[in-house]
Design a protein around this motif. Structure first.
Motif, short mmCIF file in Angstrom:
data_model
loop_
_atom_site.label_atom_id
_atom_site.label_comp_id
_atom_site.label_asym_id
_atom_site.label_seq_id
_atom_site.Cartn_x
_atom_site.Cartn_y
_atom_site.Cartn_z
N MET A 122 0.85 -1.17 0.00
CA MET A 122 0.00 0.00 0.00
C MET A 122 0.90 1.24 0.00
O MET A 122 1.87 1.31 0.75
CB MET A 122 -0.91 -0.03 1.22
CG MET A 122 -1.82 1.15 1.30
SD MET A 122 -2.97 1.16 2.70
CE MET A 122 -3.64 -0.47 2.65
N THR A 123 0.52 2.21 -0.79
CA THR A 123 1.33 3.42 -0.90
C THR A 123 1.20 4.29 0.36
O THR A 123 0.23 4.18 1.11
CB THR A 123 0.90 4.26 -2.11
OG1 THR A 123 -0.42 4.76 -1.88
CG2 THR A 123 0.95 3.46 -3.40
N GLU A 124 2.18 5.14 0.53
CA GLU A 124 2.15 6.05 1.68
C GLU A 124 0.96 6.99 1.58
O GLU A 124 0.33 7.33 2.58
CB GLU A 124 3.45 6.85 1.72
CG GLU A 124 3.58 7.72 2.95
CD GLU A 124 4.91 8.42 3.02
OE1 GLU A 124 4.93 9.55 3.56
OE2 GLU A 124 5.92 7.87 2.57
N ASN A 125 0.60 7.40 0.36
CA ASN A 125 -0.55 8.27 0.16
C ASN A 125 -1.84 7.60 0.62
O ASN A 125 -2.68 8.22 1.27
CB ASN A 125 -0.66 8.68 -1.31
CG ASN A 125 -1.76 9.70 -1.54
OD1 ASN A 125 -1.88 10.67 -0.79
ND2 ASN A 125 -2.56 9.47 -2.56
N LYS A 126 -2.02 6.32 0.29
CA LYS A 126 -3.23 5.60 0.71
C LYS A 126 -3.26 5.45 2.24
O LYS A 126 -4.31 5.59 2.85
CB LYS A 126 -3.31 4.23 0.05
CG LYS A 126 -3.58 4.32 -1.44
CD LYS A 126 -4.76 3.48 -1.83
CE LYS A 126 -4.89 3.37 -3.32
NZ LYS A 126 -5.76 4.34 -3.92
N GLN A 127 -2.11 5.18 2.84
CA GLN A 127 -2.05 5.07 4.30
C GLN A 127 -2.43 6.39 4.96
O GLN A 127 -3.14 6.42 5.96
CB GLN A 127 -0.65 4.63 4.74
CG GLN A 127 -0.35 3.20 4.37
CD GLN A 127 1.09 2.81 4.67
OE1 GLN A 127 1.96 3.67 4.84
NE2 GLN A 127 1.34 1.52 4.72
#
Length: 86
Positions: A1-6
């Motif tokens: 999972m990308t940092e943006n999604k987190q």
């Protein structure tokens, strides 16, 4: 999972806490449509539904809202979200 999604998940959960504290977070509510549902666009429907369902259960099962804990100088009243003693 990308940092943006987190990061978006973190923001969604924070918004859910606010909605839970001030009026509810049910899917058929104004709070859901206006404040929670917009996160679906960034997260995608599957991830959004998973996070929403899981965190809704956590909030409903483990927290309670205490109303009117503070009123500021402008007359605005605040609520508080607290852990239930089980």
């Amino acid at each position: 999972m990308t940092e943006n999604k987190q990061t978006e998940i973190k923001y969604l959960k924070s918004m859910m806490e606010s909605c839970f504290t001030y009026g509810g977070l049910e899917r058929n509510s104004r709070n859901f449509e206006r404040y929670i549902k917009p996160y679906e666009k960034e997260l995608g429907t599957d991830l959004f539904n998973k996070v929403y369902d899981e965190y809704s259960s956590i909030l409903n099962d483990n927290y309670e809202v205490i109303h009117g804990v503070y009123t500021d100088s402008e007359g605005i009243t605040y609520n508080n979200l607290i852990w239930k003693n089980k």
